[in-house]
Write an enzyme that holds these catalytic residues in place. Sequence first.
Site, PDB file in Angstrom:
ATOM      1  N   GLU A  99      55.257 -14.086 -11.818  1.00  0.00           N
ATOM      2  CA  GLU A  99      54.848 -13.052 -12.765  1.00  0.00           C
ATOM      3  C   GLU A  99      54.867 -13.586 -14.198  1.00  0.00           C
ATOM      4  OE1 GLU A  99      56.777 -11.255  -9.135  1.00  0.00           O
ATOM      5  OE2 GLU A  99      57.269 -12.839 -10.565  1.00  0.00           O
ATOM      6  N   ASP A 143      53.132  -3.728   1.708  1.00  0.00           N
ATOM      7  CA  ASP A 143      54.342  -3.162   2.300  1.00  0.00           C
ATOM      8  C   ASP A 143      55.175  -2.361   1.305  1.00  0.00           C
ATOM      9  OD1 ASP A 143      55.057  -5.361   0.828  1.00  0.00           O
ATOM     10  OD2 ASP A 143      56.366  -6.246   2.341  1.00  0.00           O
TER      11      ASP A 143
END
Length: 341
Positions: free
Chosen positions: A285, A200
Amino acid sequence: MVMFTLRKLLYVYCCVSVFIILWLLNYHVTDKGEDDVLEERLDVLQKRLDDKHKLLEESKQKVKDYEEKLHKCRIFKPFQKSFNTSLPIIYLITPTYDRIEQKAELTRLYYTLLHVPNIHWILVEDSDRKTEKVQHFLANCKIHYTHLNVATPQQVKLKSSDPNWLKPRGVLQRNAGLTWIRASLDPHKDKGVVYFADDDNTYSVELFEEMRLTKKVSVWPVAMVGGLRFESPICDKNSVTGWGVYYRPTRPFPIDMAGFAVNLQLFFDHPNAWFSNNVQRGYQESTILKLLDITMADLEPRADKCTKILVWHTRTEKYNPKNEAKLKQKSGKGTDPNVEI
C-alpha cells in the site's frame, strides 16, 4: 254445371299443385344455397384458424431461438443498470482465484455491490484463462463489470500451506485492472474513484458512498486486521496525523488495502504507478501511494473522521471436503462433480 265445377276444381288443384311444387323447389334451392354459404364461411374460418396456428407456432419458435441466443449472449452482455451521470463511478478492482469457497465469496460481495449505484466491477482471475465458473457467475450479474485474467507465476505464488502474509497476493491482478482502466477510459471525460476490494472482505454499502467524492486519497478504519480489533488512521479535525496500528507503524502509509480509495485521475497523471511483487511485507500500500505522489496532507479521513467501521477484513475458513473420499469408498461415488458450487 257439374263439368264446370269439376273443371274449376281441377284448375284450382293444378294451380295449388304448381304452387306447392314451386314452393318446394324454391325451399330446396334456398336451403342448399345457405348450406353452401355456411360451408364456405366455415372453410374461410378454418383457413384463418390454421394460419393463426401456424403464426403461433412460428412465434413460439422465434421466442425459443431468441431465448437461446440471449442465454449465450448474457455471458458477455448482461443486463446492466444505467449510470447516473451526476455521480462519479466507482471502479472496483477485485483479484480472485479458483478455490472451493470462491463462488460463495463472490456471491456475497456481489449482493453488496448490487445496492451501490454507479459501480463498475473489474473482476480479475488469477488464471491463464477465464474459467467457466466465473463466466457463469457473471452471466447473472446485474451490474457493470469487466472480466479479466492473468496468472501469477509459480515462483511468486503462495502455496496452500503458506501463511497468507508470506508473499504478495493479487499483484498482477490489480495491475491488470489498472491497465484496463488506463486503456479503456478517457482521462479528460471519465471521472471516478478506484478501490481495491478483495473478494473475501465484508463491506458496508455506506462505505462506497463515503469514498465516492474522493479528491485524491480517502482513508478509513479496517476491522479484524493486523492482529487488532481494527486498524485506523488517527485524525485531528479533517487531517490524518498518525496511525493506530501495531505492525511496523513507521511505514510511510501503514494501511490495509481495504482502507483507502484513489481518485481515478491520479492513475492517469502517474502512468508508472503499479503494484510490485518485489516489496517488503506490508509495504504494498505504501509503495503504490508513494508512486502516486501522495503525502499525509493529501489524505482525506472518511467514516465520521475514522470513527466508524465500514469494512471488515474477514476470511472464509478453508473448507475441507474430507468425507468425499469416504463417501466414494462407501457408496462407489461421491457428490456429483458436475454440480457447480
